[in-house]
Design an enzyme around this catalytic site. Structure first.
Site, mmCIF file in Angstrom:
data_model
loop_
_atom_site.group_PDB
_atom_site.id
_atom_site.type_symbol
_atom_site.label_atom_id
_atom_site.label_comp_id
_atom_site.label_asym_id
_atom_site.label_seq_id
_atom_site.Cartn_x
_atom_site.Cartn_y
_atom_site.Cartn_z
ATOM 1 N N GLN A 173 -7.552 0.003 -9.926
ATOM 2 C CA GLN A 173 -8.716 0.296 -8.864
ATOM 3 C C GLN A 173 -9.081 1.547 -8.843
ATOM 4 O OE1 GLN A 173 -6.781 0.234 -5.096
ATOM 5 N NE2 GLN A 173 -4.862 0.841 -5.910
ATOM 6 N N HIS A 199 -0.985 10.150 -2.822
ATOM 7 C CA HIS A 199 -2.089 9.917 -2.506
ATOM 8 C C HIS A 199 -3.356 11.067 -2.293
ATOM 9 C CE1 HIS A 199 -5.506 9.128 0.708
ATOM 10 N NE2 HIS A 199 -5.492 7.902 0.257
ATOM 11 N N GLU A 237 1.007 -0.825 -4.934
ATOM 12 C CA GLU A 237 -0.134 -0.003 -4.823
ATOM 13 C C GLU A 237 0.410 1.464 -5.400
ATOM 14 O OE1 GLU A 237 -3.652 2.121 -3.456
ATOM 15 O OE2 GLU A 237 -1.946 2.278 -2.482
ATOM 16 N N HIS A 240 0.954 -1.372 0.149
ATOM 17 C CA HIS A 240 -0.046 0.101 -0.019
ATOM 18 C C HIS A 240 0.850 1.072 0.070
ATOM 19 C CE1 HIS A 240 -2.755 2.861 2.277
ATOM 20 N NE2 HIS A 240 -3.691 2.640 1.121
#
Ligand code: G3P
Ligand code: CA
Length: 312
Positions: A187, A88, A73, A46
């Site tokens: 995703q 992010h 990710e 992550h």
């Protein structure tokens, strides 16, 4: 569970000349291998090994790979001049000394920012002088460094802010051969974004992210964007509507420390042909619980912890 799409075999049947068959067959093998691998358990790093190093930096990615992660990710935004960047948050404030929206800065401006020092201050137990001055990375740079040797699990963030993001992302992945090499999963919390990606290239495995939290009554769980009803009320038809474009779901496990999904949710998703990759699991007891329930993968900031648990 997880039925394979017909697109590749159809393409092969249509194009099946002797000269074309070898490379296309090799590509089909690579995609098939990815799909077979996805039926096993996946360790999804992550934002890289972001428990150990500043998220979305070379140290975080390199450490994740050294820890044996199956996928890196990446959360992807766009700069003011249209470059795909790995970060992010919508804004720069938390992970750099910059301020304001990512989308308002050119890549040159983003490159001047220190994306590592915040981590040393926030996590002194994992601090390393080498992290100071880490740069925000472009998707191009990440792909240049790791190429087809690595699998990428890319999230389209804030697609409403960047209507051109899906097209730019899929074009880049196709140009680098990363779809046909079975190197990418995409995703998103945005159903619209995933459906657009599916229309652009139906070979890309997709995962619909889900976020469950209590509604106004403080009791009944609601999904953030309304993709499904509460886990307690999900029907097979709800899961089938996702299976029309995606290969799996990615739900949160906890809200305010309490589970929002259970073994029945995972069983029902599986019965409808969907993989279940749960985020973001950093505690070993939670990893054990979800492994016991039969999840297909976990997003974690600590791929090393997940490796330890799987080897117990
Ligand atoms: O992509 C899975 C998980 O990362 C979603 O939450 O906020 O960490 O991107 P977030
Ligand atoms: Ca993410």
């Amino acid at each position: 569970m997880f039925s394979h799409r017909p697109a590749l075999s159809s393409t092969l049947a249509l194009l099946g000349g002797a000269t074309l068959m070898a490379p296309l067959a090799a590509q089909a093998d690579a995609l098939e291998q990815q799909r077979q691998d996805l039926e096993g358990f996946q360790v999804i790093a992550h934002r890289g090994a972001s428990g150990h190093a500043p998220e979305h930096t070379w140290p975080a990615y390199d450490q994740a790979l050294a820890m044996g992660a199956d996928y890196l990710e990446l959360d992807v935004h766009m700069s003011a001049d249209g470059r795909l960047v790995a970060i992010h948050d919508t804004t720069l404030d938390r992970t750099t000394e910059g301020q304001g929206p990512v989308k308002e800065r050119s890549l040159d401006e983003l490159k001047t920012l220190d994306a590592g020092s915040w981590f040393n201050e926030a996590h002194p137990e994992h601090a390393d002088d080498a992290y100071a001055g880490a740069e925000i990375l472009t998707l191009d740079e990440v792909i240049d460094r790791y190429g087809q040797d690595v699998r990428y699990y890319i999230e389209t963030k804030s697609p409403k802010d960047y209507p051109e993001l899906q097209d730019a992302l899929v074009s880049k992945l196709e140009a680098e051969g990363l779809v046909q090499s079975g190197s990418v999963v995409i995703q998103s919390f945005s159903q619209t974004s995933l459906k657009e990606v599916h229309d652009l290239n139906p070979d890309i495995p997709l995962v619909q992210l889900l976020w469950y939290s209590p509604g106004e009554d403080g009791q009944t769980l609601e999904e953030w964007t309304g993709v499904t009803p509460s886990p307690a009320d999900i029907t097979d038809a709800d899961f089938q509507a996702i299976a029309d474009y995606a290969d799996g779901v990615g739900p949160n496990y906890l809200y305010d420390g309490q589970p929002v999904i259970d073994a029945d949710f995972i069983d029902q998703a599986h019965a409808n042909g969907l993989l279940v990759h749960v985020y973001t699991i950093n505690e070993k007891d939670q990893m054990r619980q979800l492994l016991d329930w039969g999840v297909d993968g976990l997003f974690t900031n600590f791929p090393d912890r997940l490796k330890d648990v799987r080897e117990e």
